[in-house]
Design an enzyme around this catalytic site. Structure first.
Site, PDB file in Angstrom:
ATOM      1  N   ASP A  54       8.054 122.260 -25.824  1.00 41.02           N
ATOM      2  CA  ASP A  54       7.420 121.308 -24.911  1.00 41.02           C
ATOM      3  C   ASP A  54       5.906 121.351 -25.108  1.00 41.02           C
ATOM      4  O   ASP A  54       5.260 122.334 -24.748  1.00 41.02           O
ATOM      5  CB  ASP A  54       7.810 121.700 -23.472  1.00 41.02           C
ATOM      6  CG  ASP A  54       7.165 120.808 -22.440  1.00 41.02           C
ATOM      7  OD1 ASP A  54       6.661 119.722 -22.807  1.00 41.02           O
ATOM      8  OD2 ASP A  54       7.161 121.207 -21.255  1.00 41.02           O
ATOM      9  N   ASN A  56       3.597 119.208 -23.783  1.00 37.73           N
ATOM     10  CA  ASN A  56       2.742 118.741 -22.676  1.00 37.73           C
ATOM     11  C   ASN A  56       3.167 119.316 -21.322  1.00 37.73           C
ATOM     12  O   ASN A  56       2.749 118.835 -20.268  1.00 37.73           O
ATOM     13  CB  ASN A  56       2.716 117.216 -22.635  1.00 37.73           C
ATOM     14  CG  ASN A  56       4.097 116.624 -22.361  1.00 37.73           C
ATOM     15  OD1 ASN A  56       5.093 117.356 -22.336  1.00 37.73           O
ATOM     16  ND2 ASN A  56       4.163 115.332 -22.146  1.00 37.73           N
ATOM     17  N   ASP A  58       5.771 119.280 -19.429  1.00 37.75           N
ATOM     18  CA  ASP A  58       6.529 118.580 -18.385  1.00 37.75           C
ATOM     19  C   ASP A  58       7.947 119.148 -18.273  1.00 37.75           C
ATOM     20  O   ASP A  58       8.797 118.599 -17.572  1.00 37.75           O
ATOM     21  CB  ASP A  58       6.557 117.063 -18.642  1.00 37.75           C
ATOM     22  CG  ASP A  58       7.273 116.702 -19.944  1.00 37.75           C
ATOM     23  OD1 ASP A  58       7.685 117.621 -20.688  1.00 37.75           O
ATOM     24  OD2 ASP A  58       7.422 115.495 -20.223  1.00 37.75           O
ATOM     25  N   ASP A  62       9.518 117.828 -26.931  1.00 39.62           N
ATOM     26  CA  ASP A  62       9.037 116.534 -27.436  1.00 39.62           C
ATOM     27  C   ASP A  62       8.715 116.638 -28.927  1.00 39.62           C
ATOM     28  O   ASP A  62       8.771 117.713 -29.526  1.00 39.62           O
ATOM     29  CB  ASP A  62       7.818 116.087 -26.618  1.00 39.62           C
ATOM     30  CG  ASP A  62       6.866 117.234 -26.343  1.00 39.62           C
ATOM     31  OD1 ASP A  62       6.425 117.850 -27.332  1.00 39.62           O
ATOM     32  OD2 ASP A  62       6.596 117.553 -25.162  1.00 39.62           O
ATOM     33  N   ASP A 233      26.885 109.452 -34.844  1.00 40.23           N
ATOM     34  CA  ASP A 233      27.555 109.899 -33.622  1.00 40.23           C
ATOM     35  C   ASP A 233      28.885 109.167 -33.426  1.00 40.23           C
ATOM     36  O   ASP A 233      28.975 107.945 -33.628  1.00 40.23           O
ATOM     37  CB  ASP A 233      26.633 109.588 -32.436  1.00 40.23           C
ATOM     38  CG  ASP A 233      27.183 110.065 -31.116  1.00 40.23           C
ATOM     39  OD1 ASP A 233      27.260 111.281 -30.928  1.00 40.23           O
ATOM     40  OD2 ASP A 233      27.542 109.213 -30.271  1.00 40.23           O
ATOM     41  N   GLU A 293      29.752 112.904 -37.436  1.00 41.08           N
ATOM     42  CA  GLU A 293      30.392 113.665 -36.353  1.00 41.08           C
ATOM     43  C   GLU A 293      31.882 113.373 -36.455  1.00 41.08           C
ATOM     44  O   GLU A 293      32.415 112.476 -35.801  1.00 41.08           O
ATOM     45  CB  GLU A 293      29.870 113.252 -34.976  1.00 41.08           C
ATOM     46  CG  GLU A 293      30.345 114.218 -33.898  1.00 41.08           C
ATOM     47  CD  GLU A 293      30.426 113.631 -32.512  1.00 41.08           C
ATOM     48  OE1 GLU A 293      30.329 112.418 -32.332  1.00 41.08           O
ATOM     49  OE2 GLU A 293      30.627 114.448 -31.587  1.00 41.08           O
TER      50      GLU A 293
HETATM   51  C1  NOJ Z   1      28.867 112.930 -29.321  1.00 41.07           C
HETATM   52  C2  NOJ Z   1      27.593 113.580 -28.929  1.00 41.07           C
HETATM   53  O1  NOJ Z   1      27.394 114.720 -29.736  1.00 41.07           O
HETATM   54  C3  NOJ Z   1      27.697 113.895 -27.465  1.00 41.07           C
HETATM   55  O2  NOJ Z   1      26.659 114.723 -27.022  1.00 41.07           O
HETATM   56  C4  NOJ Z   1      27.723 112.596 -26.720  1.00 41.07           C
HETATM   57  O3  NOJ Z   1      27.915 112.833 -25.345  1.00 41.07           O
HETATM   58  C5  NOJ Z   1      28.835 111.690 -27.230  1.00 41.07           C
HETATM   59  N1  NOJ Z   1      28.948 111.672 -28.656  1.00 41.07           N
HETATM   60  C6  NOJ Z   1      28.610 110.274 -26.790  1.00 41.07           C
HETATM   61  O4  NOJ Z   1      27.540 109.714 -27.497  1.00 41.07           O
HETATM   62 CA    CA Z   2       7.259 117.471 -22.962  1.00 37.28          CA
END
Ligand code: NOJ
Ligand code: CA
Length: 570
Positions: A54, A56, A58, A62, A233, A293
């Site tokens: 992090d 900054n 918060d 980032d 994903d 994935e």
């Molecule tokens: C797989 C991702 O790794 C997971 O974190 C996410 O919740 C689902 N796909 C939906 O995008």
């Molecule tokens: Ca931050």
């Protein structure tokens, strides 16, 4: 008879496939005599940006924070980082609900911060892989806002819309993997839309060629900006049966209390492979890598993701590897042997932001750090690529919530206590032993586990026997040793149920890897003449045993959970 949209889809696919055949087989300059591509010799690490550093204060990591750690990544031996989504997002699923694919969420920085991070990365030899959420967008994405406004708007067909079966009756029985029906009613359209994940993550309609064109275009936007590849994903769920047939029900209830069902009509449809080809076609001119994935149920399903002509994903992740248990020589030998025998380039992964960290999965409370070294000693010496998870290299443990009110991940809130969510594996990186492990001077978005006082980068850098230095030495060896880079894989002593051993052979060189996966001391002996190596001793490369610079192969003493890696000559 095909509908108009099916015909359009077929046309776009034909065009994409024709183009992909023109470029998919065009490999870039190989990095070695075996014709390997750059990504085959690279070490990858997943970084969860909320939790890395992090800048900054918060409480949320980032891009500038990541940029500030590029020297560390270089020191460790990481060549490529895959950053979980940092695009603009309402953060319902912590970034996996994207509202704009071509920008950076202000929480993480700006496009200029991305450029800075990419530049610093390049200076340190660290490339950036972004995370492309292919299956769905956020419900706040302008495409969906338009799409849900009427049945006639220009984006009307960009998502999966359907009339209900009757009053308050969704179109079919499909379930969201995050609990409840996969259908959500929208009054303005008087229809339901489909969401495999949260209701705030509507599924894109990949049968619409405009969706495909827009999504492929967004990957190119980032390639032009310096991204060297994408992790894709949720690719399994890109397509649904156009007839929306009900899924067959199965006995029992899931963790959300829903009746189990077989995802026969909304998972792993064959059309997925056409999109993989389209994405690869977009990646090829940039020599970019695609990581999938890919939750597969067997090795042949995994093999399919490479493409029959090697024109789909270069790196579909072997996520079956994350499900292996218990820690035993037989279990790992059997699985690795099957994956290796498929002839593809394996992609080994032990942990990620959706599953309990390997450190915690295999810990026995007595040998936890030793076990972490055994796991690393294995998967970082196998033939193939490896993707580390941030913090794995220091032995970060899960820090699971113990009370429902502390849970941040919505699936944990919905499914508590059967489903506790994924917060435990997403906690801040442990940089040192100052408050909040040096991750932030603010309040971290998730609590740091107590183990940060012993398991942190600063302390482990100073300890030659730490997990961190073991990883660093292993990765250095992996980058330079020809047998580890290019050698084949030969399992040894296959009837030994305690010690998992194998040879990596390349021309005149071989590396012997011996892993005691048991809690008892073991002795392993090797005669490698059948494998073409007559050596009676090995030159020790890296070990957690007491072996000296050379080690007789007639009896390697292995205390509980130890690693021996040595070089043998012809
Ligand atoms: C797989 C991702 O790794 C997971 O974190 C996410 O919740 C689902 N796909 C939906 O995008
Ligand atoms: Ca931050």
């Amino acid at each position: 008879m095909q509908t108009v949209s099916q015909r359009m889809f077929a046309l776009v696919l034909t065009l994409c496939l024709a183009a992909s055949h023109a470029t998919a087989q065009k490999p870039s300059k190989p990095v070695d005599a075996e014709g390997h591509q750059w990504w085959q010799h690279a070490v990858f690490q997943e970084i969860y940006p909320r939790s890395y550093m992090d800048s900054n204060n918060d409480g949320i990591g980032d891009l500038n924070g990541i940029a500030s750690k590029m020297e560390y990544l270089k020191w460790l031996g990481v060549d490529v980082i895959w950053i979980a989504p940092c695009f603009p997002s309402p953060q319902v699923d912590f970034g996996y609900d994207v509202s704009d694919y071509e920008n950076i969420d202000p929480m993480y920085g700006t496009l200029a911060d991305f450029d800075h991070m990419e530049k610093i990365g390049k200076q340190n030899g660290v490339g950036i892989v972004f995370d492309f959420v292919v299956n769905h967008t956020s419900d706040k994405h302008k495409w969906f806002v338009e799409s849900s406004s009427s049945k006639t708007n220009p984006y009307a067909d960009w998502y999966i819309w359907k009339d209900g079966k009757g009053a308050n009756q969704p179109p079919n029985n499909w379930l969201s993997t995050f609990g409840g029906s996969a259908w959500q009613f929208v009054g303005t359209r008087g229809q339901y839309y489909y969401h495999f994940f949260y209701p705030q993550q509507p599924d894109l309609n990949w049968r619409n060629p405009k969706v495909a064109a827009a999504m492929y275009g967004s990957t190119v936007f980032w390639y032009k900006r310096g991204v060297v590849g994408f992790r894709l994903d949720a690719v399994d769920t890109l397509f649904e049966d156009p007839n929306l047939t009900d899924n067959p029900t199965l006995p029992g209830k899931n963790e959300f209390g829903d009746q189990n069902q077989e995802r026969k009509y909304n998972d792993k449809l064959p059309e997925v492979h056409d999109v993989m080809k389209g994405l690869r076609n977009a990646a090829n001119p940039y020599n970019a890598v695609l990581i999938g994935e890919t939750w597969t149920s067997d090795v042949s399903e995994l093999k399919d993701y490479y493409g029959k002509n090697h024109d789909e994903l270069q790196m579909p992740m072997d996520l079956m590897f994350t499900e292996l248990k218990p820690l035993s020589a037989n279990v790992f030998r059997k699985h690795v042997g099957a994956v290796d025998a498929s002839g593809e380039w394996p992609v080994w992964v032990m942990s990620n932001h959706d599953i309990k960290r390997a450190y915690s999965r295999f810990a026995d409370g007595k040998h936890d750090d030793d076990i972490a070294k055994v796991m690393a000693g294995m998967y970082l010496t196998l033939r193939g690529s490896a993707i580390l998870y941030y913090g794995e290299e220091i032995g970060m443990a899960n820090n699971d919530p113990t009370r429902k009110e502390d849970v941040r991940d919505p699936i944990g809130q919905l499914g508590w206590p059967e489903q506790i969510g994924r917060d435990g594996e997403r906690t801040p990186m442990q940089w040192n032993d100052t408050p909040n492990a040096g991750f932030t001077k603010g309040i971290p978005w998730l609590p740091v586990p107590a183990t940060y006082q012993t398991h942190n980068v600063a302390a482990e850098k100073a300890d030659p026997n730490s997990i961190l230095n073991f990883y660093k030495n292993l990765l250095a060896m992996r980058h330079t040793n020809p047998a580890l880079l290019d050698g084949d894989y030969v399992a040894l002593n296959e009837s030994d149920s305690n010690v998992y051993s194998y040879l990596r052979r390349y021309k005149n060189q071989a590396v012997l890897v011996v892993l005691n996966m048991s809690e008892a001391p073991q002795t392993a002996s090797f005669d490698l003449s059948a494998q073409g190596f007559s050596a009676k001793q090995a030159k020790t490369l890296l070990t957690t045993t007491k072996a000296g610079a050379t080690q007789a192969l007639s009896g390697i003493s292995l205390p509980p959970y130890t690693v021996y890696i040595g070089e043998v000559a012809k």
